[in-house]
Write a protein that holds these residues in place. Structure first.
Motif, PDB file in Angstrom:
ATOM      1  N   GLN A  14       3.202 -10.656   1.864  1.00  0.00           N
ATOM      2  CA  GLN A  14       3.486  -9.229   1.704  1.00  0.00           C
ATOM      3  C   GLN A  14       2.241  -8.457   1.303  1.00  0.00           C
ATOM      4  OE1 GLN A  14       6.650  -9.608  -1.195  1.00  0.00           O
ATOM      5  NE2 GLN A  14       8.217  -9.025   0.304  1.00  0.00           N
ATOM      6  N   ALA A  15       1.484  -9.016   0.358  1.00  0.00           N
ATOM      7  CA  ALA A  15       0.265  -8.344  -0.088  1.00  0.00           C
ATOM      8  C   ALA A  15      -0.752  -8.229   1.032  1.00  0.00           C
ATOM      9  CB  ALA A  15      -0.337  -9.090  -1.278  1.00  0.00           C
ATOM     10  N   MET A  16      -0.880  -9.295   1.848  1.00  0.00           N
ATOM     11  CA  MET A  16      -1.811  -9.274   2.976  1.00  0.00           C
ATOM     12  C   MET A  16      -1.384  -8.227   3.999  1.00  0.00           C
ATOM     13  SD  MET A  16      -4.448 -11.393   2.905  1.00  0.00           S
ATOM     14  CE  MET A  16      -4.792 -11.762   4.617  1.00  0.00           C
ATOM     15  N   ALA A  17      -0.094  -8.185   4.303  1.00  0.00           N
ATOM     16  CA  ALA A  17       0.402  -7.247   5.317  1.00  0.00           C
ATOM     17  C   ALA A  17       0.210  -5.802   4.864  1.00  0.00           C
ATOM     18  CB  ALA A  17       1.877  -7.524   5.604  1.00  0.00           C
ATOM     19  N   GLU A  18       0.526  -5.516   3.605  1.00  0.00           N
ATOM     20  CA  GLU A  18       0.393  -4.143   3.114  1.00  0.00           C
ATOM     21  C   GLU A  18      -1.075  -3.735   3.009  1.00  0.00           C
ATOM     22  OE1 GLU A  18       1.860  -0.436   1.848  1.00  0.00           O
ATOM     23  OE2 GLU A  18       2.710  -2.124   2.958  1.00  0.00           O
ATOM     24  N   THR A  19      -1.928  -4.672   2.614  1.00  0.00           N
ATOM     25  CA  THR A  19      -3.362  -4.367   2.552  1.00  0.00           C
ATOM     26  C   THR A  19      -3.901  -4.060   3.942  1.00  0.00           C
ATOM     27  OG1 THR A  19      -3.620  -5.817   0.624  1.00  0.00           O
ATOM     28  CG2 THR A  19      -5.618  -5.220   1.813  1.00  0.00           C
ATOM     29  N   GLY A  20      -3.475  -4.858   4.926  1.00  0.00           N
ATOM     30  CA  GLY A  20      -3.893  -4.611   6.308  1.00  0.00           C
ATOM     31  C   GLY A  20      -3.420  -3.269   6.814  1.00  0.00           C
ATOM     32  N   ARG A  21      -2.185  -2.901   6.453  1.00  0.00           N
ATOM     33  CA  ARG A  21      -1.650  -1.614   6.897  1.00  0.00           C
ATOM     34  C   ARG A  21      -2.456  -0.462   6.314  1.00  0.00           C
ATOM     35  NH1 ARG A  21       1.398   2.463   5.290  1.00  0.00           N
ATOM     36  NH2 ARG A  21       1.694   1.615   3.188  1.00  0.00           N
ATOM     37  N   LEU A  22      -2.758  -0.533   5.025  1.00  0.00           N
ATOM     38  CA  LEU A  22      -3.505   0.538   4.375  1.00  0.00           C
ATOM     39  C   LEU A  22      -4.933   0.631   4.911  1.00  0.00           C
ATOM     40  CD1 LEU A  22      -2.304   0.128   0.669  1.00  0.00           C
ATOM     41  CD2 LEU A  22      -1.644   1.903   2.298  1.00  0.00           C
ATOM     42  N   LEU A  23      -5.527  -0.518   5.189  1.00  0.00           N
ATOM     43  CA  LEU A  23      -6.872  -0.501   5.766  1.00  0.00           C
ATOM     44  C   LEU A  23      -6.854   0.121   7.156  1.00  0.00           C
ATOM     45  CD1 LEU A  23      -8.296  -3.962   4.626  1.00  0.00           C
ATOM     46  CD2 LEU A  23      -9.252  -1.716   4.090  1.00  0.00           C
ATOM     47  N   GLY A  24      -5.793  -0.152   7.910  1.00  0.00           N
ATOM     48  CA  GLY A  24      -5.676   0.421   9.243  1.00  0.00           C
ATOM     49  C   GLY A  24      -5.531   1.924   9.225  1.00  0.00           C
ATOM     50  N   GLU A  25      -4.949   2.457   8.143  1.00  0.00           N
ATOM     51  CA  GLU A  25      -4.752   3.905   8.023  1.00  0.00           C
ATOM     52  C   GLU A  25      -5.937   4.612   7.386  1.00  0.00           C
ATOM     53  OE1 GLU A  25      -1.229   4.329   5.746  1.00  0.00           O
ATOM     54  OE2 GLU A  25       0.133   3.706   7.358  1.00  0.00           O
ATOM     55  N   ALA A  26      -6.851   3.831   6.809  1.00  0.00           N
ATOM     56  CA  ALA A  26      -7.971   4.420   6.074  1.00  0.00           C
ATOM     57  C   ALA A  26      -8.938   5.131   7.012  1.00  0.00           C
ATOM     58  CB  ALA A  26      -8.698   3.343   5.282  1.00  0.00           C
ATOM     59  N   VAL A  27      -9.498   6.212   6.508  1.00  0.00           N
ATOM     60  CA  VAL A  27     -10.547   6.924   7.245  1.00  0.00           C
ATOM     61  C   VAL A  27     -11.888   6.435   6.702  1.00  0.00           C
ATOM     62  CG1 VAL A  27     -11.540   9.164   7.790  1.00  0.00           C
ATOM     63  CG2 VAL A  27      -9.055   8.930   7.542  1.00  0.00           C
ATOM     64  N   GLY A  28     -12.555   5.580   7.456  1.00  0.00           N
ATOM     65  CA  GLY A  28     -13.799   4.991   6.987  1.00  0.00           C
ATOM     66  C   GLY A  28     -13.546   3.728   6.184  1.00  0.00           C
ATOM     67  N   PRO A  29     -14.602   3.050   5.764  1.00  0.00           N
ATOM     68  CA  PRO A  29     -14.463   1.785   5.029  1.00  0.00           C
ATOM     69  C   PRO A  29     -13.841   1.989   3.653  1.00  0.00           C
ATOM     70  CG  PRO A  29     -16.755   2.508   5.047  1.00  0.00           C
ATOM     71  CD  PRO A  29     -16.007   3.428   5.967  1.00  0.00           C
ATOM     72  N   ASP A  30     -13.048   1.036   3.240  1.00  0.00           N
ATOM     73  CA  ASP A  30     -12.421   1.054   1.917  1.00  0.00           C
ATOM     74  C   ASP A  30     -12.810  -0.255   1.236  1.00  0.00           C
ATOM     75  OD1 ASP A  30     -10.678   0.841  -0.284  1.00  0.00           O
ATOM     76  OD2 ASP A  30      -9.178   2.102   0.704  1.00  0.00           O
ATOM     77  N   ASP A  31     -13.915  -0.216   0.493  1.00  0.00           N
ATOM     78  CA  ASP A  31     -14.449  -1.437  -0.107  1.00  0.00           C
ATOM     79  C   ASP A  31     -13.463  -2.076  -1.074  1.00  0.00           C
ATOM     80  OD1 ASP A  31     -16.768  -1.164   1.317  1.00  0.00           O
ATOM     81  OD2 ASP A  31     -17.925  -0.269  -0.317  1.00  0.00           O
ATOM     82  N   LEU A  32     -12.731  -1.251  -1.817  1.00  0.00           N
ATOM     83  CA  LEU A  32     -11.782  -1.791  -2.795  1.00  0.00           C
ATOM     84  C   LEU A  32     -10.753  -2.679  -2.112  1.00  0.00           C
ATOM     85  CD1 LEU A  32     -10.269   0.088  -5.797  1.00  0.00           C
ATOM     86  CD2 LEU A  32      -8.775  -1.206  -4.303  1.00  0.00           C
ATOM     87  N   LEU A  33     -10.152  -2.184  -1.023  1.00  0.00           N
ATOM     88  CA  LEU A  33      -9.120  -2.963  -0.331  1.00  0.00           C
ATOM     89  C   LEU A  33      -9.721  -4.114   0.477  1.00  0.00           C
ATOM     90  CD1 LEU A  33      -6.532  -0.308   0.880  1.00  0.00           C
ATOM     91  CD2 LEU A  33      -6.465  -1.762  -1.143  1.00  0.00           C
ATOM     92  N   MET A  34     -10.912  -3.933   0.986  1.00  0.00           N
ATOM     93  CA  MET A  34     -11.547  -5.030   1.727  1.00  0.00           C
ATOM     94  C   MET A  34     -11.846  -6.204   0.798  1.00  0.00           C
ATOM     95  SD  MET A  34     -14.039  -2.842   4.279  1.00  0.00           S
ATOM     96  CE  MET A  34     -14.806  -4.286   5.004  1.00  0.00           C
ATOM     97  N   HIS A  35     -12.307  -5.908  -0.399  1.00  0.00           N
ATOM     98  CA  HIS A  35     -12.544  -6.971  -1.383  1.00  0.00           C
ATOM     99  C   HIS A  35     -11.229  -7.630  -1.799  1.00  0.00           C
ATOM    100  CE1 HIS A  35     -16.732  -5.332  -2.799  1.00  0.00           C
ATOM    101  NE2 HIS A  35     -16.694  -5.649  -1.515  1.00  0.00           N
ATOM    102  N   TYR A  36     -10.192  -6.799  -1.910  1.00  0.00           N
ATOM    103  CA  TYR A  36      -8.892  -7.369  -2.282  1.00  0.00           C
ATOM    104  C   TYR A  36      -8.374  -8.282  -1.177  1.00  0.00           C
ATOM    105  CZ  TYR A  36      -4.078  -7.681  -3.968  1.00  0.00           C
ATOM    106  OH  TYR A  36      -2.862  -8.149  -4.414  1.00  0.00           O
ATOM    107  N   ARG A  37      -8.571  -7.903   0.085  1.00  0.00           N
ATOM    108  CA  ARG A  37      -8.144  -8.767   1.182  1.00  0.00           C
ATOM    109  C   ARG A  37      -8.876 -10.109   1.141  1.00  0.00           C
ATOM    110  NH1 ARG A  37      -8.612  -6.461   7.191  1.00  0.00           N
ATOM    111  NH2 ARG A  37     -10.827  -6.560   6.639  1.00  0.00           N
ATOM    112  N   THR A  38     -10.157 -10.090   0.828  1.00  0.00           N
ATOM    113  CA  THR A  38     -10.918 -11.345   0.699  1.00  0.00           C
ATOM    114  C   THR A  38     -10.347 -12.201  -0.433  1.00  0.00           C
ATOM    115  OG1 THR A  38     -12.914 -10.277   1.532  1.00  0.00           O
ATOM    116  CG2 THR A  38     -13.200 -12.318   0.279  1.00  0.00           C
ATOM    117  N   TYR A  39     -10.005 -11.550  -1.531  1.00  0.00           N
ATOM    118  CA  TYR A  39      -9.397 -12.263  -2.663  1.00  0.00           C
ATOM    119  C   TYR A  39      -8.083 -12.913  -2.249  1.00  0.00           C
ATOM    120  CZ  TYR A  39      -6.690 -12.704  -7.020  1.00  0.00           C
ATOM    121  OH  TYR A  39      -5.887 -13.162  -8.040  1.00  0.00           O
ATOM    122  N   LEU A  40      -7.256 -12.159  -1.517  1.00  0.00           N
ATOM    123  CA  LEU A  40      -5.969 -12.693  -1.068  1.00  0.00           C
ATOM    124  C   LEU A  40      -6.157 -13.861  -0.104  1.00  0.00           C
ATOM    125  CD1 LEU A  40      -3.984  -9.376  -0.473  1.00  0.00           C
ATOM    126  CD2 LEU A  40      -3.603 -11.035  -2.313  1.00  0.00           C
TER     127      LEU A  40
END
Length: 468
Positions: free
Chosen positions: A426-452
């Motif tokens: 669930q966390a991976m899917a929601e992180t991916g969704r938010l990254l897909g909606e982001a305008v430009g890079p989102d380092d906070l969520l990208m780092h969180y995805r790596t953690y997950l």
């Protein structure tokens, strides 16, 4: 009586599964002059996965939350409890606190083997500044400016309210900043509408609420849904048999003579309609109540005050009708189902006296002696939370079977069906969704995805090891 204004920042909104990350509080005197401040943080518990939306809202990188220099959750909760008890008795106030922050604090205390009802015990009272603001808008709208959001709807969000009313709020969703903004909004109402403030303080005490409800023939109950205030002239018909602090009221827009003529089955059907003629509130949740003689005309829903008072006195005097109404309402209500998750069973009974003595001994004992104390606990909730605490704080003292029990349970939760805690998937899917909606890079969520991704790999390796 002093006041304690407090706020929490958390990993998400799921009570019992998410955790407090940041807690802040300010103690004031009766005139809202600041006396003391307290603030503490916690690192992430090993089994908790933050919701990516919470990380984005709070602006907390995963690297901060996993910093080993931060206190453990248990240490943080112990410090919170020590401070709040030293500030008691007080009126505890937050913004939307009774529905959320109080619940998060109760779960944190209970899962740390402390009595959960700190803000209700120790001669404390509790109230909610969101209800105060909404009541001020409903009763004396000139006291505060309620802003309109981008969709053209009035909003009671703390950040927007603070800005609209000239209250400093530099860091929204920072616990201390939110506390100070809440305190300043309360100061505005305290200064501009002393009568409303006194009513707010008065009904923070559940004994006072209980006395008012019992003494008055009827009153106006104000409830808030979707940012709107709904006023109902009501009469109390009795206590909720399933909740000691619950009170059941009948809307005085009902035709009382028609109700009295109904059979019991007809009453049950009638009381299940939406919205229900029966309104329920808790005397310990700082309800918004107004005596008939204080209520503006618009709060009476078009009824004539004389007629409403007559109906209230008639119902109050008819013990048989009140008894039938309560019985019909309870009979029509769906039974409460026991949650399959132990984290959601906080309200399924109080620990017995023997277990209360054991949890007191638990906190005074050495870690190597706490396992024996936990094994003796009669309440399965306390046994599990105690075992989990030892695993988190001093796992080397646990016998291997107990350690494996905790690891299997937590692994199953994080890879389970998602009905309880947030899972890896669930966390991976929601992180991916938010990254897909982001305008430009989102380092906070990208780092969180790596953690997950790393957590998932380690969990899969552990499960493979168990199977082997």
């Amino acid at each position: 009586m002093s006041f304690v204004f407090f706020d929490t920042e958390t990993t998400g909104l799921k009570r019992g599964f998410d955790q407090i990350l940041h807690f802040a509080a300010v103690r004031t005197d009766a005139n809202l002059n600041e006396l003391a401040r307290f603030e503490t943080r916690s690192r992430l518990q090993p089994h908790v996965l933050p919701h990516p939306s919470a990380l984005r809202t709070n602006g907390l990188p995963i690297e901060w939350l996993t910093d080993g220099n931060l206190p453990s959750h248990y240490t943080m909760v112990t410090d919170i409890r020590r401070t709040l008890i030293s500030w008691s008795p007080a009126v505890f106030v937050g913004f939307n606190s009774i529905r959320f922050d109080e619940e998060m604090l109760r779960h944190a205390l209970f899962q740390s083997l402390y009595p959960a009802y700190l803000t209700s015990n120790h001669r404390n009272c509790r109230a909610d500044a969101l209800s105060l603001v909404m009541a001020a808008d409903a009763v004396s709208p000139a006291q505060l400016v309620v802003p309109v959001n981008e969709e053209g709807r009035r909003t009671f969000r703390l950040q927007q309210l603070a800005t609209a009313n000239g209250v400093s709020h530099a860091r929204a969703h920072d616990a201390m900043s939110d506390v100070l903004a809440t305190l300043d909004l309360c100061r505005l109402i305290y200064q501009r509408s002393p009568e409303l403030w006194q009513r707010f303080v008065r009904f923070s005490n559940k004994a006072t609420v209980a006395d008012f409800v019992e003494a008055e023939d009827g009153f106006v109950l104000t409830e808030f849904f979707g940012g709107q205030a709904y006023h109902s002239p009501v009469v109390c018909i009795g206590s909720d048999p399933d909740q000691a602090n619950g009170r059941l009221c009948l809307s005085l827009n009902e035709d009382v003579g028609r109700l009295a003529a109904m059979s019991d089955p007809e009453l049950q059907v009638h009381l299940t309609q939406k919205p229900s003629p029966i309104r329920r509130f808790r005397i310990n949740a700082a309800p918004t109540l107004t005596a008939f003689f204080d209520a503006p005309e618009h709060m009476l829903e078009g009824g004539a005050i004389g007629d409403i008072e007559d109906w209230a006195r008639r119902v109050k005097a008819d013990i048989g009708l009140r008894t039938r109404l309560v019985a019909a309402y309870i009979a029509a209500r769906e039974p409460y189902a026991l949650s399959p998750h132990i984290e959601e069973r906080i309200y399924n009974g109080f620990p017995g006296p023997a277990d209360e003595a054991r949890i007191a001994a638990f906190h005074d004992a050495r870690w190597e002696d706490r396992f024996a104390i936990v094994q003796g606990m009669e309440d399965e909730r306390l046994r599990w939370f105690g075992l989990r605490l030892i695993y988190f704080e001093a796992r080397s003292v646990l016998p291997e079977p107990a350690r494996l029990e905790v690891e299997r349970y937590l692994t199953d939760q994080m890879t389970g069906d998602g009905s309880g805690c947030l899972t890896i998937d669930q966390a991976m899917a929601e992180t991916g969704r938010l990254l897909g909606e982001a305008v430009g890079p989102d380092d906070l969520l990208m780092h969180y995805r790596t953690y997950l991704q790393d957590r998932r790999a380690r969990l899969e390796a552990y499960r493979a090891k168990l199977v082997a």
